[in-house]
Design a protein around this motif. Structure first.
Motif, PDB file in Angstrom:
ATOM      1  N   GLY A   1      39.680  25.673  42.691  1.00 19.64           N
ATOM      2  CA  GLY A   1      39.940  26.512  41.518  1.00 19.64           C
ATOM      3  C   GLY A   1      41.326  27.081  41.591  1.00 19.64           C
ATOM      4  O   GLY A   1      42.010  26.960  42.618  1.00 19.64           O
TER       5      GLY A   1
ATOM      6  N   GLU B   1      31.037  27.663  40.020  1.00 13.66           N
ATOM      7  CA  GLU B   1      30.939  28.897  39.216  1.00 13.66           C
ATOM      8  C   GLU B   1      29.679  28.896  38.348  1.00 13.66           C
ATOM      9  O   GLU B   1      29.303  27.841  37.819  1.00 13.66           O
TER      10      GLU B   1
ATOM     11  N   PHE C   1      29.811  29.935  35.593  1.00 12.89           N
ATOM     12  CA  PHE C   1      30.415  29.615  34.291  1.00 12.89           C
ATOM     13  C   PHE C   1      29.967  28.217  33.828  1.00 12.89           C
ATOM     14  O   PHE C   1      29.696  28.011  32.645  1.00 12.89           O
ATOM     15  N   ASP C   2      29.904  27.282  34.773  1.00 12.74           N
ATOM     16  CA  ASP C   2      29.512  25.911  34.405  1.00 12.74           C
ATOM     17  C   ASP C   2      28.125  25.888  33.771  1.00 12.74           C
ATOM     18  O   ASP C   2      27.832  25.046  32.927  1.00 12.74           O
TER      19      ASP C   2
ATOM     20  N   LYS D   1      32.950  38.217  35.909  1.00 10.05           N
ATOM     21  CA  LYS D   1      32.830  37.225  34.834  1.00 10.05           C
ATOM     22  C   LYS D   1      32.225  35.965  35.434  1.00 10.05           C
ATOM     23  O   LYS D   1      32.194  35.830  36.673  1.00 10.05           O
TER      24      LYS D   1
ATOM     25  N   GLN E   1      33.210  33.127  35.964  1.00 10.92           N
ATOM     26  CA  GLN E   1      34.105  32.357  36.852  1.00 10.92           C
ATOM     27  C   GLN E   1      34.207  32.982  38.239  1.00 10.92           C
ATOM     28  O   GLN E   1      34.655  32.325  39.183  1.00 10.92           O
ATOM     29  N   ASN E   2      33.812  34.244  38.339  1.00  9.03           N
ATOM     30  CA  ASN E   2      33.912  34.929  39.634  1.00  9.03           C
ATOM     31  C   ASN E   2      32.559  35.140  40.293  1.00  9.03           C
ATOM     32  O   ASN E   2      32.440  35.869  41.269  1.00  9.03           O
TER      33      ASN E   2
END
Ligand code: ADP
Ligand code: MG
Length: 354
Positions: free
Chosen positions: A40, A117, A119-120, A158, A160-161
């Motif tokens: 990343g 993540e 996020f995915d 978030k 992504q974290n």
């Protein structure tokens, strides 16, 4: 529910932690590790997968530039290390293994989160089942609660974290990226710690004091994204996004929430409220019935072997009405008769003056 605050009366570097225990080695990273690809990248950091030659263990190496926008930012990296050290004993926060320094960079050798993540899972065609989502949110809250109890706020939570230890089936969560984290009660320049527009709380946009509740807003955004696959405040541009956040303009329509439980909607509604003092704390969130309704679905043992006991945290959640034409009334609905107990390993805080 009285979140503690971070004052914003003084300069940027004030309030950064400066004490670290981890030695910073000057040995070249590539003499000790084999770098095996990029994981990343952010504005000032690149994260690479690497294998320790001596042990064969896999780590994630975060390469952080010391100079950013013409300024020496070494103190900020030391601060990030110090925060990771404070959270070292919590399984929900990524572990710092070692640190290395070159002329231009500091490299943080971090525990490797192989599942990527969350996020995915927010942008995937196939969203996670709610039983998995509640497990991940519960774990996130455990980590956030630990940080808050340690007088820290993350300020950049978030999808992504929030990483996963494995991808399929989804493993446990690891919170990463403590670059914006701050110590409560310390001083810091609020305008400089603006996170990513889609995930920041209204108080940040309004230059109001930052509190533990600021992180809880972000947990609400993350929960929204996991259950709907949509980002609740994302507009066509930054301006529109900021407007959506400051007006708390959230789509709770049937289309967005088809196949989402009423309890999930209730949980998110409690967090995405403008006044920070009206948001529940992390400890209070952990007793929300949404997080407990699926707790046996992921367990191989029959539910009867795990009777639900009352938990000691005093916060009571109103139960959302069964038929919810008017979801605005959730907040006024009667106090729940059920109370729950959260994981043994999570410190109980009683009333939430964290
Ligand atoms: P930045 O401060 O630049 O955002 P992060 O610490 O968030 O840096 O890392 C950037 C990205 O690198 C993360 O979003 C994630 O995809 C990946 N990453 C970070 N740490 C790890 C880790 N420990 N294991 C696996 N991937 C990681
Ligand atoms: Mg990041």
């Amino acid at each position: 529910m009285s979140p503690r605050r971070l004052d914003n009366r003084s300069g940027l570097s004030a309030g950064l932690l400066a004490e670290i225990q981890t030695p910073i080695s000057t040995e070249p990273v590539d003499s000790l590790y084999e770098l095996t690809g990029e994981l990343g990248r952010g504005k000032f950091a690149t994260v690479k997968r690497c294998v320790e030659k001596a042990t064969g263990k896999v780590f994630a190496a975060k390469f952080l530039r010391k100079r950013r926008r013409g300024r020496d930012c070494r103190a900020e990296i030391i601060h990030e290390m110090a925060v990771l050290e404070i959270a070292r004993n919590n399984a929900r926060v990524v572990n710092l293994h070692a640190a290395y320094e070159t002329d231009h960079e500091i490299v943080l050798m971090l525990e490797y989160a192989a599942g990527g993540e969350i996020f995915d899972h927010c942008v995937s065609e196939e969203l996670l089942p709610e039983a998995q989502i509640t497990r991940l949110i519960k774990q996130t809250l455990e980590g956030v609660n630990y940080l808050h109890q340690s007088n820290l706020v993350h300020l950049d939570l978030k999808p992504q974290n929030i990483l996963l230890t494995s991808l399929s089936p989804p493993g446990d969560i690891k919170i990463v990226d403590f670059g914006l984290a701050r110590r409560l009660g310390a001083v810091g320049e609020l305008r400089e710690i603006l996170g990513t527009p889609e995930y920041v709380a209204p108080e940040i946009l309004n230059y109001e004091p930052i509190t533990t509740a600021t992180d809880l807003w972000s947990v609400g955004v993350i929960a929204y994204m996991l259950v709907t696959g949509e980002s609740p405040f994302a507009g066509d541009d930054k301006q529109e996004t900021y407007l959506n956040v400051s007006q708390v303009s959230v789509d709770y329509s049937k289309e967005a929430f088809s196949r989402v439980s009423e309890l999930a909607v209730d949980f998110i509604r409690k967090l995405l409220v403008k006044a920070p003092e009206d948001r529940p704390s992390a400890a209070e969130c952990m007793s929300h019935p949404w997080l407990w309704q699926h707790q046996f679905c992921l367990s191989p043992e029959p539910a009867t072997t795990h009777p639900i006991r009352e938990r000691s945290c005093g916060f009571k959640w109103p139960v959302p009405p069964k038929h919810t034409e008017d979801k605005e009334n959730f907040l006024n609905s009667p106090i729940s008769v059920k109370r729950f107990r959260f994981d043994e390993e999570t410190p109980a805080t009683g009333d939430s003056d964290l």
